[in-house]
Design an enzyme around this catalytic site. Structure first.
Site, short mmCIF file in Angstrom:
data_model
loop_
_atom_site.label_atom_id
_atom_site.label_comp_id
_atom_site.label_asym_id
_atom_site.label_seq_id
_atom_site.Cartn_x
_atom_site.Cartn_y
_atom_site.Cartn_z
N GLN A 21 -8.93 -11.26 4.19
CA GLN A 21 -7.90 -10.31 4.59
C GLN A 21 -8.53 -9.21 5.45
O GLN A 21 -9.42 -8.51 4.99
CB GLN A 21 -7.22 -9.72 3.36
CG GLN A 21 -6.05 -8.81 3.68
CD GLN A 21 -5.40 -8.24 2.44
OE1 GLN A 21 -5.35 -7.04 2.25
NE2 GLN A 21 -4.89 -9.11 1.58
N TRP B 174 0.83 -1.21 0.00
CA TRP B 174 0.00 0.00 0.00
C TRP B 174 0.86 1.26 0.00
O TRP B 174 0.69 2.16 -0.82
CB TRP B 174 -0.93 -0.03 1.22
CG TRP B 174 -1.84 1.16 1.36
CD1 TRP B 174 -2.15 2.10 0.42
CD2 TRP B 174 -2.57 1.54 2.54
NE1 TRP B 174 -3.03 3.03 0.91
CE2 TRP B 174 -3.29 2.71 2.22
CE3 TRP B 174 -2.67 1.00 3.81
CZ2 TRP B 174 -4.11 3.36 3.15
CZ3 TRP B 174 -3.49 1.64 4.74
CH2 TRP B 174 -4.19 2.80 4.41
N ASP C 172 1.44 -8.66 -1.69
CA ASP C 172 0.06 -8.19 -1.70
C ASP C 172 -0.01 -6.76 -2.23
O ASP C 172 0.68 -5.87 -1.74
CB ASP C 172 -0.52 -8.24 -0.28
CG ASP C 172 -1.94 -7.73 -0.22
OD1 ASP C 172 -2.86 -8.54 -0.47
OD2 ASP C 172 -2.14 -6.53 0.06
N TYR D 240 -3.89 1.26 -4.79
CA TYR D 240 -2.66 1.76 -4.17
C TYR D 240 -1.90 2.61 -5.19
O TYR D 240 -1.04 2.13 -5.92
CB TYR D 240 -1.78 0.60 -3.70
CG TYR D 240 -2.41 -0.33 -2.68
CD1 TYR D 240 -3.56 0.02 -1.98
CD2 TYR D 240 -1.85 -1.57 -2.43
CE1 TYR D 240 -4.12 -0.84 -1.04
CE2 TYR D 240 -2.40 -2.43 -1.50
CZ TYR D 240 -3.54 -2.07 -0.81
OH TYR D 240 -4.09 -2.93 0.11
N TYR E 157 -3.79 -7.78 7.95
CA TYR E 157 -3.04 -6.64 7.40
C TYR E 157 -2.84 -5.59 8.47
O TYR E 157 -3.47 -5.60 9.51
CB TYR E 157 -3.71 -6.08 6.14
CG TYR E 157 -5.00 -5.30 6.31
CD1 TYR E 157 -5.02 -4.00 6.80
CD2 TYR E 157 -6.22 -5.85 5.91
CE1 TYR E 157 -6.20 -3.27 6.91
CE2 TYR E 157 -7.40 -5.14 6.01
CZ TYR E 157 -7.39 -3.84 6.52
OH TYR E 157 -8.57 -3.13 6.62
#
Length: 326
Positions: free
Chosen positions: A184, A21, A52, A57, A212
């Site tokens: 997630q 991210w 991931d 993002y 996360y």
């Protein structure tokens, strides 16, 4: 490196995953492409195979960085990316603005078919290992969304199906229409709500739980300099958890755990990541990194063994100092 399985898919991957991210730059005060590329490659070198990412993002920036970094090494990685946050259409529900683009929650069949092709191109691959619905869309029936994902699986474009930011009732609806391989959700020492809500359902159905923000946006990485300022669009600048009072609480928490850290021979961030894996709620811990050093340190947590006594010490210190963080 500890390893785990992504639910019914049988896909094996590292129990620590690299979250990208922050590499997208948005909400993190900008990005560094060269540093991000080195972080991805260093993660692979250190045994972290799960990478991931998501289109949102940085409006594709993070996915493109992953694709570039994995050139010649695609076979070493298990790539997870997402769908459901879109800016090519105004269908669904408006969620936020990113770099002047209105972004919508939308999981209709038409959008998923479009998004997967964009992600495949960004990632420079012909398949995605784990495809995750990023945020849920109240305007589209789960049956339609799951049908589209199952079709992609039949076509070989994705290998496994995941969901994110989902409540137990919605996950149960997904499971009515087919296998879900992973869920997630946010999980850390100070974010443990899913232990009582989502985790029991996941365990019942063999769904892997991917936690996360294992370091709570960096809050649990170690003592934060009282003078440190978060600038630009960095979300931590306005996050009350990063207040001066909370930084003082964190300093006391880490001081309490310094003898344990020294005995274990690890960093505080490694200890906090190891806690998420050993506590038993999640099977995989996603940790963000923006440079090579952070990536190597996160990966090192995969070899830290805490044990029952250390887990108790950490939980006790957290109750003593961090209950007021919110």
């Amino acid at each position: 490196m500890k390893t785990t399985t992504l639910g019914p898919s049988g896909i094996r991957c590292s129990a620590i995953g690299l979250g990208t991210w922050a590499m997208g730059g948005w909400m993190w005060g900008g990005g560094d492409n060269a540093g991000a590329t080195l972080a991805i490659q260093a993660s692979l070198d250190a045994g972290v195979t799960l990478i991931d990412t998501a289109p949102a993002y940085g409006l594709g920036r993070s996915e493109r960085l992953v694709g570039t970094a994995l050139k010649g090494r695609r076979h070493e990685a298990v790539i997870a990316t997402k769908c459901g946050l879109v800016w090519h259409t105004h269908k669904g529900t408006h969620f936020f603005e990113e770099d002047g683009h209105p972004v919508y929650r939308y999981l209709g069949r038409d959008a998923i078919a479009y998004e997967v092709e964009q992600s495949l191109a960004n990632l420079q691959t012909d398949y995605i290992d784990l495809y995750i619905t990023h945020w849920q869309d109240a305007t589209t029936p789960v049956a339609e969304t799951m049908g589209a994902l199952l079709d992609l699986k039949k076509q070989g474009k994705i290998r496994a199906i995941g969901v994110s930011n989902v409540d137990a009732a919605t996950l149960a609806e997904y499971l009515r229409h087919g296998p879900v391989d992973a869920a997630q959700e946010r999980y850390s020492l100070i974010d443990r709500e899913i232990e009582a809500t989502l985790v029991p359902l996941c365990k019942e159905h063999g769904v892997a739980v991917m936690g996360y923000s294992s370091l709570a946006l960096g809050l649990l990485a170690g003592p934060i300099d009282p003078a440190r300022a978060f600038t630009g669009d960095d979300q931590r600048a306005s996050n009350p958890r990063f207040s001066a009072d909370n930084r003082a609480r964190l300093a006391a928490f880490f001081a309490d755990l310094e003898p344990l850290r020294a005995a274990l021979g690890c960093s505080f961030s490694e200890m906090m990541i190891a806690w998420t894996l050993e506590h038993g709620a999640v099977s995989l811990s996603l940790c963000g990194a923006r440079n090579r050093q952070q990536a190597i340190q996160n990966a090192a947590a995969g070899s830290v063994a805490l044990g029952a006594d250390a887990l108790l010490q950490i939980d006790t210190a957290a109750k003593r100092h961090l209950g007021a963080l919110g």
